[in-house]
Motif scaffolding. Structure first.
Motif, PDB file in Angstrom:
ATOM      1  N   THR A  53       1.426  56.526 105.678  1.00  0.00           N
ATOM      2  CA  THR A  53       1.097  55.296 106.398  1.00  0.00           C
ATOM      3  C   THR A  53       2.090  55.060 107.529  1.00  0.00           C
ATOM      4  O   THR A  53       1.707  54.673 108.639  1.00  0.00           O
ATOM      5  N   ARG A  54       3.361  55.332 107.255  1.00  0.00           N
ATOM      6  CA  ARG A  54       4.389  55.203 108.294  1.00  0.00           C
ATOM      7  C   ARG A  54       4.127  56.205 109.420  1.00  0.00           C
ATOM      8  O   ARG A  54       4.252  55.868 110.602  1.00  0.00           O
ATOM      9  N   VAL A  55       3.739  57.425 109.074  1.00  0.00           N
ATOM     10  CA  VAL A  55       3.429  58.442 110.090  1.00  0.00           C
ATOM     11  C   VAL A  55       2.261  57.983 110.958  1.00  0.00           C
ATOM     12  O   VAL A  55       2.286  58.145 112.181  1.00  0.00           O
ATOM     13  N   ASN A  56       1.247  57.388 110.338  1.00  0.00           N
ATOM     14  CA  ASN A  56       0.098  56.894 111.111  1.00  0.00           C
ATOM     15  C   ASN A  56       0.534  55.856 112.142  1.00  0.00           C
ATOM     16  O   ASN A  56       0.095  55.884 113.290  1.00  0.00           O
ATOM     17  N   GLN A  57       1.396  54.935 111.719  1.00  0.00           N
ATOM     18  CA  GLN A  57       1.861  53.911 112.646  1.00  0.00           C
ATOM     19  C   GLN A  57       2.717  54.533 113.752  1.00  0.00           C
ATOM     20  O   GLN A  57       2.570  54.196 114.923  1.00  0.00           O
ATOM     21  N   LEU A  58       3.584  55.461 113.387  1.00  0.00           N
ATOM     22  CA  LEU A  58       4.419  56.119 114.388  1.00  0.00           C
ATOM     23  C   LEU A  58       3.589  56.943 115.370  1.00  0.00           C
ATOM     24  O   LEU A  58       3.893  56.968 116.565  1.00  0.00           O
ATOM     25  N   ASP A  59       2.548  57.597 114.886  1.00  0.00           N
ATOM     26  CA  ASP A  59       1.628  58.322 115.783  1.00  0.00           C
ATOM     27  C   ASP A  59       1.077  57.375 116.849  1.00  0.00           C
ATOM     28  O   ASP A  59       1.054  57.700 118.031  1.00  0.00           O
ATOM     29  N   PHE A  60       0.641  56.229 116.375  1.00  0.00           N
ATOM     30  CA  PHE A  60       0.050  55.248 117.278  1.00  0.00           C
ATOM     31  C   PHE A  60       1.072  54.752 118.298  1.00  0.00           C
ATOM     32  O   PHE A  60       0.763  54.645 119.489  1.00  0.00           O
ATOM     33  N   VAL A  61       2.278  54.478 117.850  1.00  0.00           N
ATOM     34  CA  VAL A  61       3.323  53.998 118.759  1.00  0.00           C
ATOM     35  C   VAL A  61       3.686  55.083 119.774  1.00  0.00           C
ATOM     36  O   VAL A  61       3.796  54.802 120.975  1.00  0.00           O
ATOM     37  N   VAL A  62       3.847  56.313 119.320  1.00  0.00           N
ATOM     38  CA  VAL A  62       4.189  57.407 120.235  1.00  0.00           C
ATOM     39  C   VAL A  62       3.099  57.586 121.291  1.00  0.00           C
ATOM     40  O   VAL A  62       3.389  57.744 122.481  1.00  0.00           O
ATOM     41  N   ASN A  63       1.853  57.531 120.867  1.00  0.00           N
ATOM     42  CA  ASN A  63       0.739  57.750 121.794  1.00  0.00           C
ATOM     43  C   ASN A  63       0.477  56.561 122.711  1.00  0.00           C
ATOM     44  O   ASN A  63      -0.259  56.688 123.683  1.00  0.00           O
ATOM     45  N   ASN A  64       1.057  55.414 122.386  1.00  0.00           N
ATOM     46  CA  ASN A  64       0.841  54.197 123.176  1.00  0.00           C
ATOM     47  C   ASN A  64       2.172  53.488 123.408  1.00  0.00           C
ATOM     48  O   ASN A  64       2.262  52.264 123.304  1.00  0.00           O
ATOM     49  N   PHE A  65       3.199  54.264 123.747  1.00  0.00           N
ATOM     50  CA  PHE A  65       4.556  53.729 123.799  1.00  0.00           C
ATOM     51  C   PHE A  65       4.706  52.578 124.791  1.00  0.00           C
ATOM     52  O   PHE A  65       5.344  51.568 124.479  1.00  0.00           O
ATOM     53  N   SER A  66       4.125  52.695 125.962  1.00  0.00           N
ATOM     54  CA  SER A  66       4.281  51.612 126.947  1.00  0.00           C
ATOM     55  C   SER A  66       3.608  50.329 126.453  1.00  0.00           C
ATOM     56  O   SER A  66       4.130  49.231 126.674  1.00  0.00           O
ATOM     57  N   ASP A  67       2.473  50.460 125.758  1.00  0.00           N
ATOM     58  CA  ASP A  67       1.815  49.282 125.184  1.00  0.00           C
ATOM     59  C   ASP A  67       2.667  48.672 124.072  1.00  0.00           C
ATOM     60  O   ASP A  67       2.740  47.454 123.924  1.00  0.00           O
ATOM     61  N   LYS A  74      -4.298  44.567 118.177  1.00  0.00           N
ATOM     62  CA  LYS A  74      -5.117  44.495 116.962  1.00  0.00           C
ATOM     63  C   LYS A  74      -4.897  45.737 116.091  1.00  0.00           C
ATOM     64  O   LYS A  74      -4.702  45.638 114.880  1.00  0.00           O
ATOM     65  N   LYS A  75      -4.913  46.917 116.700  1.00  0.00           N
ATOM     66  CA  LYS A  75      -4.720  48.161 115.957  1.00  0.00           C
ATOM     67  C   LYS A  75      -3.293  48.238 115.406  1.00  0.00           C
ATOM     68  O   LYS A  75      -3.082  48.641 114.252  1.00  0.00           O
ATOM     69  N   TYR A  76      -2.315  47.828 116.203  1.00  0.00           N
ATOM     70  CA  TYR A  76      -0.923  47.846 115.743  1.00  0.00           C
ATOM     71  C   TYR A  76      -0.749  46.903 114.559  1.00  0.00           C
ATOM     72  O   TYR A  76      -0.085  47.246 113.574  1.00  0.00           O
ATOM     73  N   GLN A  77      -1.366  45.737 114.622  1.00  0.00           N
ATOM     74  CA  GLN A  77      -1.279  44.778 113.516  1.00  0.00           C
ATOM     75  C   GLN A  77      -1.934  45.341 112.260  1.00  0.00           C
ATOM     76  O   GLN A  77      -1.412  45.193 111.156  1.00  0.00           O
ATOM     77  N   LEU A 131      -2.226  48.542 111.457  1.00  0.00           N
ATOM     78  CA  LEU A 131      -1.327  49.574 110.934  1.00  0.00           C
ATOM     79  C   LEU A 131      -0.096  48.959 110.266  1.00  0.00           C
ATOM     80  O   LEU A 131       0.382  49.462 109.244  1.00  0.00           O
ATOM     81  N   THR A 132       0.394  47.864 110.821  1.00  0.00           N
ATOM     82  CA  THR A 132       1.526  47.165 110.220  1.00  0.00           C
ATOM     83  C   THR A 132       1.128  46.566 108.872  1.00  0.00           C
ATOM     84  O   THR A 132       1.891  46.633 107.902  1.00  0.00           O
ATOM     85  N   ASN A 133      -0.070  45.997 108.791  1.00  0.00           N
ATOM     86  CA  ASN A 133      -0.570  45.471 107.520  1.00  0.00           C
ATOM     87  C   ASN A 133      -0.728  46.589 106.492  1.00  0.00           C
ATOM     88  O   ASN A 133      -0.390  46.407 105.317  1.00  0.00           O
ATOM     89  N   ASP A 134      -1.251  47.737 106.931  1.00  0.00           N
ATOM     90  CA  ASP A 134      -1.387  48.889 106.036  1.00  0.00           C
ATOM     91  C   ASP A 134      -0.020  49.325 105.507  1.00  0.00           C
ATOM     92  O   ASP A 134       0.126  49.652 104.325  1.00  0.00           O
ATOM     93  N   THR A 151       2.676  47.443 105.218  1.00  0.00           N
ATOM     94  CA  THR A 151       3.157  46.419 104.286  1.00  0.00           C
ATOM     95  C   THR A 151       2.530  46.611 102.907  1.00  0.00           C
ATOM     96  O   THR A 151       3.228  46.550 101.887  1.00  0.00           O
ATOM     97  N   LYS A 152       1.228  46.865 102.865  1.00  0.00           N
ATOM     98  CA  LYS A 152       0.552  47.112 101.584  1.00  0.00           C
ATOM     99  C   LYS A 152       1.119  48.350 100.896  1.00  0.00           C
ATOM    100  O   LYS A 152       1.322  48.350  99.674  1.00  0.00           O
ATOM    101  N   ALA A 153       1.371  49.391 101.663  1.00  0.00           N
ATOM    102  CA  ALA A 153       1.924  50.626 101.089  1.00  0.00           C
ATOM    103  C   ALA A 153       3.327  50.382 100.530  1.00  0.00           C
ATOM    104  O   ALA A 153       3.686  50.930  99.484  1.00  0.00           O
ATOM    105  N   ILE A 154       4.106  49.555 101.202  1.00  0.00           N
ATOM    106  CA  ILE A 154       5.451  49.222 100.718  1.00  0.00           C
ATOM    107  C   ILE A 154       5.356  48.468  99.391  1.00  0.00           C
ATOM    108  O   ILE A 154       6.085  48.764  98.440  1.00  0.00           O
ATOM    109  N   ILE A 155       4.434  47.515  99.318  1.00  0.00           N
ATOM    110  CA  ILE A 155       4.251  46.742  98.083  1.00  0.00           C
ATOM    111  C   ILE A 155       3.772  47.646  96.952  1.00  0.00           C
ATOM    112  O   ILE A 155       4.285  47.576  95.826  1.00  0.00           O
TER     113      ILE A 155
END
Length: 131
Positions: free
Chosen positions: A72-86, A26-29, A31-34, A36-40
């Motif tokens: 926004t990309r940094v926020n998503q990468l932070d989340f991925v790094v901190n939850n890499f196995s997930d 849910k959190k990854y989705q 951040l991904t939506n955020d 996408t909005k930032a890209i647009i």
């Protein structure tokens, strides 16, 4: 004995704060939506910095949009790094072949973080700061 208690306590505490796979997804989705909005938004605000006809204020707004996209990309990468196995489990669950390594994602994160901080500093005294 104290050391064993410390290790057991640390293990218990870290498990208490771990995300369930549904919470992670849910959190990854989100951040991904955020992202996408930032890209647009960035696409809508992008201006040619070398074009003399483009007012300076529009160029600064465009740079601010890039800065927000990078943050926004940094926020998503932070989340991925901190939850890499997930993250890897989610990719596998969705049949996405992802051969990325934690070290590579950390390197990309660090470069994006540096870029964000540089842009943020450049924009701090403008009408379009990047927070």
């Amino acid at each position: 004995m104290k050391f064993l208690s410390f290790i057991l306590g640390l293990t218990f505490a870290s498990n208490c704060f771990a995300l369930s796979s549904e919470e992670f997804e849910k959190k990854y989705q989100q951040l991904t939506n955020d992202l996408t909005k930032a890209i647009i938004n960035n696409a809508a605000d992008s201006r040619n910095y070398d074009d003399q006809k483009v007012p300076e204020s529009e160029k600064i707004k465009s740079k601010s949009s890039w800065c927000k996209l990078t943050k926004t990309r940094v926020n998503q990468l932070d989340f991925v790094v901190n939850n890499f196995s997930d993250y890897k489990a989610l990719m596998k669950k969705n049949n996405i072949e992802d051969e990325s390594k934690l070290e590579d994602i950390k390197k990309f994160h660090d470069k994006q973080q540096e870029s964000y901080l540089r842009m943020k500093d450049l924009l701090k005294d403008t009408d379009y700061p990047c927070d």
